[in-house]
Design an enzyme around this catalytic site. Structure first.
Site, PDB file in Angstrom:
ATOM      1  N   ALA A  37      58.164  37.644  59.144  1.00 23.27           N
ATOM      2  CA  ALA A  37      56.860  37.041  59.401  1.00 23.27           C
ATOM      3  C   ALA A  37      56.679  35.795  58.552  1.00 23.27           C
ATOM      4  O   ALA A  37      57.048  35.770  57.379  1.00 23.27           O
ATOM      5  CB  ALA A  37      55.745  38.049  59.106  1.00 23.27           C
ATOM      6  N   GLY A 179      46.980  44.570  33.045  1.00 28.52           N
ATOM      7  CA  GLY A 179      46.674  43.161  33.274  1.00 28.52           C
ATOM      8  C   GLY A 179      45.279  42.972  33.851  1.00 28.52           C
ATOM      9  O   GLY A 179      44.951  43.545  34.897  1.00 28.52           O
ATOM     10  N   LEU A 185      42.196  42.797  38.718  1.00 31.70           N
ATOM     11  CA  LEU A 185      40.788  43.126  38.907  1.00 31.70           C
ATOM     12  C   LEU A 185      40.435  43.307  40.374  1.00 31.70           C
ATOM     13  O   LEU A 185      39.674  44.219  40.733  1.00 31.70           O
ATOM     14  CB  LEU A 185      39.912  42.040  38.285  1.00 31.70           C
ATOM     15  N   GLU A 202      44.631  45.500  28.931  1.00 35.45           N
ATOM     16  CA  GLU A 202      44.921  44.070  28.794  1.00 35.45           C
ATOM     17  C   GLU A 202      45.325  43.739  27.362  1.00 35.45           C
ATOM     18  O   GLU A 202      44.703  44.201  26.406  1.00 35.45           O
ATOM     19  CB  GLU A 202      43.701  43.255  29.206  1.00 35.45           C
ATOM     20  N   ASP A 307      54.097  27.306  43.785  1.00 39.37           N
ATOM     21  CA  ASP A 307      54.257  28.172  42.619  1.00 39.37           C
ATOM     22  C   ASP A 307      55.531  27.915  41.829  1.00 39.37           C
ATOM     23  O   ASP A 307      55.640  28.373  40.683  1.00 39.37           O
ATOM     24  CB  ASP A 307      54.230  29.644  43.045  1.00 39.37           C
ATOM     25  N   HIS A 439      16.673  25.672  52.950  1.00 36.83           N
ATOM     26  CA  HIS A 439      15.944  26.841  52.451  1.00 36.83           C
ATOM     27  C   HIS A 439      15.703  27.816  53.588  1.00 36.83           C
ATOM     28  O   HIS A 439      15.321  27.401  54.690  1.00 36.83           O
ATOM     29  CB  HIS A 439      14.601  26.407  51.858  1.00 36.83           C
TER      30      HIS A 439
END
Length: 460
Positions: A37, A179, A185, A202, A307, A439
């Protein structure tokens, strides 16, 4: 030997976007990807499936705890985990198919296998369908993988990375997350909402390193109220599996028993067997490929984005670099403003940030003014039933230019876009304060925070 103008190694957010943009600019483009994929880690086993589970688990939590406040009675709420997982998988599959369609639309040649550079301008595809390819330009966009931790051996079952944690076959009784970054998280919150006891361990004395300290402190208090337990300032030295139990060992403490562990201590560049040594592509001490401002490596004709190079490991950062690199190769102007790359944590409440944190400004000796406004004073937030959090704006004392914006609250990930555009165009807090915001909307909190920089909020 097959010939192309450009070969992109990797079909993640950076790679497939670079390939599409290059094709739009008239290049003959190929993309090499070893997974069946397209879409890379982000789409297949990262950003997208995790957000599908975050959304589903939050609705489950709300159905159990807060729907009644809206006058909605749902009776006994039950969890159908297989259906929740199937929905996640269907979303991923559909988006992966969409990228295949984009490749066909833009006439991009897809090669299935592992790409390895054997010489400048020459790549081999290794696998069931081997090929030899020559190209004027090569872009490395192979992304990242989960960082290991000494003493913690991932088995893909009881001790998992984020990939396996997306598909646990049942809700853990006790999940230990090693971590307290974004990945830990987010997935910790998913399984906590679905019924797991979650303990986050952590090494640092805070969660979400790199984000604004004031916002993070508020986030931690909220997560603790939601049931997450934090053990900060702990050094994990090992983890061992005994039957269906895992014992996590921390320096100077008794082992912590649980039934599953998520190892989420960061990510590292995925450059294994790319042939970097063969062609002498330079890397830094952290294994990241060294590039110049045009994403060129130390070897002419070879480029790298995403990355595998320095900077935040974010899908949208890789996309921007992919577009910039493709445009530069086409002789156009490509540029990424790294001061305007947002980061988002998709917990509840969401946390979003762009630009400098208050800690960074203090360390740099940069004079700034601060404005803050809570969602509690916002009509739309009250209507939604999500009133926790705030918008915080940091502006230069003399020029009033916006230096950083940090949000914790409902839809923070969507709201941060206004701040990104503001920083990109060098806007001031006064520019936002003078702009009309509809608003009732959550965006009004951004306007009020901008007014607060000058001490003139209207609704508080």
């Amino acid at each position: 030997m097959k010939q192309h103008d450009l070969v992109v190694i990797g079909a993640g957010p950076g790679g497939y976007v670079a390939a599409i943009r290059a094709a739009q600019l008239g290049m003959n483009v190929a993309c090499i990807e070893k997974e069946g994929a397209l879409g890379g880690t982000c789409l297949r086993v990262g950003c997208i499936p995790s957000k599908a589970l975050l959304e589903a688990s939050e609705l489950f939590r709300q159905a159990k705890t807060s729907f009644s406040e809206f006058g909605i009675g749902v009776g006994e709420v039950s969890l159908d985990l297989p259906t929740m997982q199937k929905r996640k998988d269907n979303i991923v599959a559909g988006l992966c198919k969409g990228i295949e369609g984009l490749f066909r639309k833009n006439k991009i040649t897809r090669y299935f296998g592992h790409g390895r550079i054997v010489a400048p301008g020459q790549v081999v595809v290794e696998g069931d369908q081997p090929e030899e390819i020559s190209a004027r330009h090569i872009i490395i966009a192979t992304g990242s993988k989960s960082s290991p931790l000494r003493g913690v051996a991932v088995d893909g079952d009881r001790i998992a990375t984020s990939t396996e944690a997306l598909s646990f076959p049942e809700v853990p009784e006790h999940l230990v997350v090693i971590g307290a970054g974004v990945i830990g998280l987010e997935l910790g919150c998913v399984w906590s909402r679905l019924g797991a006891k979650v303990t986050v361990v952590e090494y640092l004395d805070r969660i979400l390193p790199g984000m604004d300290g004031e916002i993070v402190a508020e986030a931690q208090k909220t997560f603790q109220k939601q049931g997450l337990e934090f053990r900060l300032g702990r050094r994990v030295t090992g983890a061992r599996v005994e039957g269906k139990q895992v014992f996590v060992e921390c320096e100077g403490e008794q082992p912590l028993a649980c039934d599953r562990v998520l190892l989420a201590v960061g990510r590292i560049p995925n450059t294994d067997n790319l042939g970097l040594d063969t062609v002498n592509v330079g890397v830094d001490q952290r294994g990241r490929i060294i590039v110049d401002e045009h994403y060129a490596t130390t070897i002419p004709g070879i480029y790298a984005i995403g990355d595998v190079i320095a900077g935040p490991m974010l899908a949208h950062k890789a996309e921007e670099e992919g577009i910039a690199c493709a445009e530069l190769l086409a002789g156009k102007y490509g540029h990424v403003n790294y001061d305007a790359i947002p980061g988002v944590v998709y917990t509840e409440p969401e946390i979003a940030s762009v630009g400098k944190t208050e800690e960074e400004l203090k360390a740099a000796g940069m004079p700034y003014r601060k404005g803050s406004f809570p969602f509690m004073a916002n009509a739309r937030a009250k209507a939604l039933g999500h009133t926790g959090g705030r918008v915080k704006i940091l502006a230069h004392t003399e020029t009033d230019r916006i230096l950083g914006v940090h949000i914790i609250g409902p839809r923070a990930g969507d709201m941060i876009a206004e701040a990104v555009v503001a920083i990109e165009f060098g806007a001031t807090s006064e520019d936002i304060a003078r702009s009309s915001h509809a608003h009732p909307t959550l965006a009004e909190v951004m306007k009020e925070a901008a007014l607060a920089v000058d001490g003139r909020t209207i609704h508080m």
